[in-house]
Design a protein around this motif. Structure first.
Motif, mmCIF file in Angstrom:
data_model
loop_
_atom_site.group_PDB
_atom_site.id
_atom_site.type_symbol
_atom_site.label_atom_id
_atom_site.label_comp_id
_atom_site.label_asym_id
_atom_site.label_seq_id
_atom_site.Cartn_x
_atom_site.Cartn_y
_atom_site.Cartn_z
ATOM 1 N N CYS A 151 0.834 -1.215 0.000
ATOM 2 C CA CYS A 151 0.000 0.000 0.000
ATOM 3 C C CYS A 151 0.862 1.255 0.000
ATOM 4 N N TRP A 152 1.938 1.216 0.809
ATOM 5 C CA TRP A 152 2.857 2.358 0.800
ATOM 6 C C TRP A 152 3.416 2.575 -0.605
ATOM 7 N N THR A 153 3.845 1.499 -1.241
ATOM 8 C CA THR A 153 4.457 1.610 -2.571
ATOM 9 C C THR A 153 3.476 2.188 -3.584
ATOM 10 N N GLU A 154 2.243 1.679 -3.574
ATOM 11 C CA GLU A 154 1.236 2.203 -4.502
ATOM 12 C C GLU A 154 0.985 3.686 -4.245
ATOM 13 N N HIS A 155 0.933 4.048 -2.984
ATOM 14 C CA HIS A 155 0.720 5.454 -2.610
ATOM 15 C C HIS A 155 1.853 6.332 -3.142
ATOM 16 N N PHE A 156 3.082 5.875 -2.959
ATOM 17 C CA PHE A 156 4.238 6.658 -3.406
ATOM 18 C C PHE A 156 4.268 6.785 -4.930
ATOM 19 N N ILE A 157 3.968 5.700 -5.623
ATOM 20 C CA ILE A 157 3.998 5.721 -7.093
ATOM 21 C C ILE A 157 2.972 6.709 -7.642
ATOM 22 N N VAL A 158 1.775 6.684 -7.057
ATOM 23 C CA VAL A 158 0.729 7.614 -7.508
ATOM 24 C C VAL A 158 1.174 9.060 -7.299
ATOM 25 N N LYS A 159 1.726 9.357 -6.130
ATOM 26 C CA LYS A 159 2.134 10.728 -5.821
ATOM 27 C C LYS A 159 3.282 11.193 -6.718
ATOM 28 N N ILE A 160 4.231 10.306 -6.986
ATOM 29 C CA ILE A 160 5.354 10.676 -7.858
ATOM 30 C C ILE A 160 4.857 10.963 -9.266
ATOM 31 N N ASN A 161 3.984 10.115 -9.775
ATOM 32 C CA ASN A 161 3.445 10.321 -11.123
ATOM 33 C C ASN A 161 2.570 11.566 -11.207
ATOM 34 N N GLU A 162 1.992 11.974 -10.088
ATOM 35 C CA GLU A 162 1.188 13.199 -10.061
ATOM 36 C C GLU A 162 2.046 14.444 -9.867
ATOM 37 N N GLY A 163 3.359 14.256 -9.732
ATOM 38 C CA GLY A 163 4.258 15.397 -9.568
ATOM 39 C C GLY A 163 4.328 15.932 -8.158
ATOM 40 N N GLU A 181 12.066 10.203 2.955
ATOM 41 C CA GLU A 181 12.429 10.025 1.545
ATOM 42 C C GLU A 181 13.258 8.765 1.323
ATOM 43 N N ALA A 182 14.003 8.316 2.336
ATOM 44 C CA ALA A 182 14.789 7.080 2.192
ATOM 45 C C ALA A 182 13.868 5.870 2.067
ATOM 46 N N ILE A 183 12.787 5.862 2.853
ATOM 47 C CA ILE A 183 11.813 4.765 2.766
ATOM 48 C C ILE A 183 11.116 4.793 1.408
ATOM 49 N N ILE A 184 10.750 5.990 0.959
ATOM 50 C CA ILE A 184 10.106 6.117 -0.359
ATOM 51 C C ILE A 184 11.019 5.561 -1.439
ATOM 52 N N ARG A 185 12.275 5.947 -1.385
ATOM 53 C CA ARG A 185 13.242 5.529 -2.404
ATOM 54 C C ARG A 185 13.410 4.004 -2.412
ATOM 55 N N ASN A 186 13.517 3.408 -1.240
ATOM 56 C CA ASN A 186 13.735 1.955 -1.156
ATOM 57 C C ASN A 186 12.534 1.169 -1.667
ATOM 58 N N LEU A 187 11.335 1.565 -1.251
ATOM 59 C CA LEU A 187 10.144 0.827 -1.662
ATOM 60 C C LEU A 187 9.863 0.989 -3.154
ATOM 61 N N VAL A 188 10.019 2.206 -3.674
ATOM 62 C CA VAL A 188 9.725 2.452 -5.090
ATOM 63 C C VAL A 188 10.765 1.797 -5.984
ATOM 64 N N SER A 189 12.037 1.848 -5.595
ATOM 65 C CA SER A 189 13.094 1.265 -6.432
ATOM 66 C C SER A 189 12.943 -0.242 -6.566
ATOM 67 N N ALA A 190 12.367 -0.891 -5.539
ATOM 68 C CA ALA A 190 12.138 -2.331 -5.626
ATOM 69 C C ALA A 190 11.101 -2.663 -6.691
ATOM 70 N N ARG A 191 10.180 -1.736 -6.931
ATOM 71 C CA ARG A 191 9.135 -1.933 -7.939
ATOM 72 C C ARG A 191 9.537 -1.345 -9.289
ATOM 73 N N ASP A 192 10.086 -0.127 -9.281
ATOM 74 C CA ASP A 192 10.406 0.578 -10.532
ATOM 75 C C ASP A 192 11.624 1.480 -10.308
ATOM 76 N N PRO A 193 12.835 0.993 -10.625
ATOM 77 C CA PRO A 193 14.052 1.797 -10.408
ATOM 78 C C PRO A 193 14.030 3.134 -11.151
ATOM 79 N N ASN A 194 13.443 3.167 -12.341
ATOM 80 C CA ASN A 194 13.386 4.421 -13.106
ATOM 81 C C ASN A 194 12.537 5.470 -12.396
ATOM 82 N N LEU A 195 11.463 5.017 -11.765
ATOM 83 C CA LEU A 195 10.604 5.945 -11.037
ATOM 84 C C LEU A 195 11.314 6.474 -9.789
ATOM 85 N N ALA A 196 12.145 5.629 -9.186
ATOM 86 C CA ALA A 196 12.924 6.070 -8.027
ATOM 87 C C ALA A 196 13.913 7.165 -8.439
#
Length: 532
Positions: A151-163, A181-196
């Motif tokens: 859930c955290w990862t999905e939340h972060f991905i949505v917010k990043i894509n929304e700018g 921001e370290a937690i955001i980076r770790n969780l997002v990079s596990a799913r999508d390194p480019n988005l991180a």
């Protein structure tokens, strides 16, 4: 070359060799001492160029200052700075005046001790997906809210894509805490390194996008640099790429015009609104073929080349039977007097606009032509250095040339200023008599500067590389004297605009960049190691 040059802003005089009985060497020493005393000393630039390489260092410099003063972690300090638009002084002022708790609360920084996942039970219910999740697959933020990593990862991905990368807040209802921001980076990079990587880039570029004191250079194509100022944003700067611009509005350097005046002038020049107005009043569209028809006689019945007769006053199609007073079968309620008044006023407006535009453009063209003088003057200097052994210092020629460029630019932009200052923009601020007095005052200053500048232009074009030493020495004194005079007249023109004209306005606020004798300030390269 005539033996005359402009002496002062109040009277014209002429240089007379018979009246000058002083020793030339002493006179030169006195003149150079005077010029040095009148010339502002070179100071370290208060504006900095931030390149792609130095952007990270610049951001770290401000983050480190906040970390040192408030004893914070890096991401907490960055969160504070993003909230306060990277204004370190503002952060520290709020801290001193309102206290640490309010400072942190407004920015979404939570300093409370939070639980460790090892202290949780073997399974935890996620309040978002409502599933029982193993304790090693959930994450606790500083605010002590716990949700599953998915859930955290999905939340972060949505917010990043929304700018919204700069301030991603906790998912809990009404929680204002900004996520680590370290937690955001770790969780997002596990799913999508480019988005991180995109997340990190957004955090880095926040230093420019959210910073009142930093703006991208408006060069086209973009040079990739940004400019950071230290004080008033009403300043004109030159980027390392050579682009000169107004930091406030990001348009080309336009002093002594205010930003509002320059914006209106650009719109008028781009859409040629005065010409359009003239055409709209002086021509009519044929109601049949829609071509523009210009009236060339006094009769209000006009005939298009397609053969269609129509009424000039209202544009309606008619028959061809008419008298001087009326058109058969047609009545028009519009007054001819109004039409004639509109036409005359439009002609006056167009003539006035053309007057100022032509002079503005003429000086801009002269500036482009005089730019070629640099190579010519340098070639003359090289010739003198090789063939004249008595002197090796010819900096007075380049100084005079630079003074010519700066004053030419000021004169050019003084015409758009005058167009707006004495036009309709401040019509309600001054009576007709007051406007006439102020316009005469301004134009006197403008003409004095223009006359002295043109004489300086004439001197710079002299074939001084073929002069005798005595004649060269005489030209040197003249150019130094005239350059100093032009500098003083530029200052007087700016003071006239700033205090006697714009400073007297009661209902409008127009500010201009203060006069800088050295021209547009060149931004210095930022230290990529220290960020300073």
């Amino acid at each position: 070359m005539e033996d005359d040059y402009y002496v002062s802003s109040e009277e014209e005089g002429y240089y007379d060799d018979e009246e000058d009985n002083d020793d030339p060497e002493n006179l030169e020493e006195e003149m150079m001492a005077y010029v040095e005393s009148e010339t502002p000393k070179c100071e370290v630039s208060s504006t900095k160029v931030i390149s792609k390489e130095s952007l990270l260092a610049a951001q770290r410099g401000d983050v480190q200052r906040v970390m040192d003063v408030l004893s914070l972690k890096e991401y907490h300090a960055r969160t504070l700075l993003i909230h306060y638009r990277w204004d370190v002084d503002k952060v520290l002022a709020v801290y001193v005046e309102r206290g640490k708790e309010l400072l942190y609360e407004k920015a979404g920084v939570t300093m409370a001790e939070h639980d460790d996942t090892s202290q949780l039970s073997s399974e935890v219910m996620c309040d978002i997906c409502m599933d029982e999740i193993p304790a090693n697959e959930v994450t606790i933020m500083d605010c002590n809210h716990v949700f599953c990593n998915e859930c955290w990862t999905e939340h972060f991905i949505v917010k990043i894509n929304e700018g919204q990368s700069r301030r991603i807040k906790c998912m809990a209802h009404r929680c204002n805490a900004v996520c680590d921001e370290a937690i955001i980076r770790n969780l997002v990079s596990a799913r999508d390194p480019n988005l991180a990587e995109k997340f990190d880039r957004f955090l880095l570029e926040s230093y420019i996008e959210d910073n009142r004191k930093v703006k991208w250079c408006p060069s086209i194509p973009h040079c990739g640099n940004a400019i950071r100022i230290e004080e008033d944003e009403l300043i004109e700067v030159e980027c390392a790429c050579g682009k000169q611009f107004c930091f406030s509005c990001l348009c080309e350097a336009h002093s002594p015009c205010s930003c509002q005046m320059w914006d209106q002038w650009l719109k008028k020049c781009v859409d040629e609104s005065e010409t359009v107005n003239y055409i709209s009043v002086n021509t009519k569209h044929c109601p049949k073929c829609n071509k523009l028809v210009e009236k060339n006689g006094g009769c209000n019945l006009v005939t298009c080349i397609c053969g269609q007769p129509f009424c000039w006053l209202c544009g309606a199609p008619t028959g061809s039977d008419h008298t001087w007073d009326s058109i058969a079968g047609h009545e028009c309620g519009r007054f001819k007097e109004d039409e004639e008044m509109d036409l005359e006023q439009t002609k006056k407006d167009l003539f006035r606009y053309t007057h100022y535009f032509n002079r503005f453009q003429a000086h801009k063209d002269s500036l482009k032509l005089e730019a070629a003088l640099k190579k010519t003057v340098q070639r003359k200097i090289t010739y003198l250095e090789e063939n004249l052994s008595s002197s090796k210092d010819y900096s007075w020629t380049t100084d005079a040339l630079n003074r010519l460029f700066r004053s030419r630019r000021i004169i050019a932009y003084s015409y758009p200023f005058a167009y707006h200052m004495f036009g309709d923009l401040f019509k309600k601020e001054m009576t007709l008599e007051q406007r006439t007095i102020k316009q005469n005052l301004f134009e006197d200053q403008q003409q004095q500067l223009e006359a002295s500048m043109e004489k300086l232009s004439m001197f710079t074009e002299e074939p001084f590389d073929h002069y005798s030493e005595e004649k060269l020495h005489d030209l040197k004194l003249r150019m130094i004297n005239l350059s100093t005079l032009v500098d003083k007249l530029c200052l007087k023109l700016f003071e006239c605009i700033e205090y006697d004209l714009l400073g007297q306005l009661q209902f409008s606020v127009h500010r201009i960049v203060s006069y800088n004798s050295n021209g547009v300030e060149k931004a210095s390269e930022i230290n990529s190691l220290s960020g300073c």
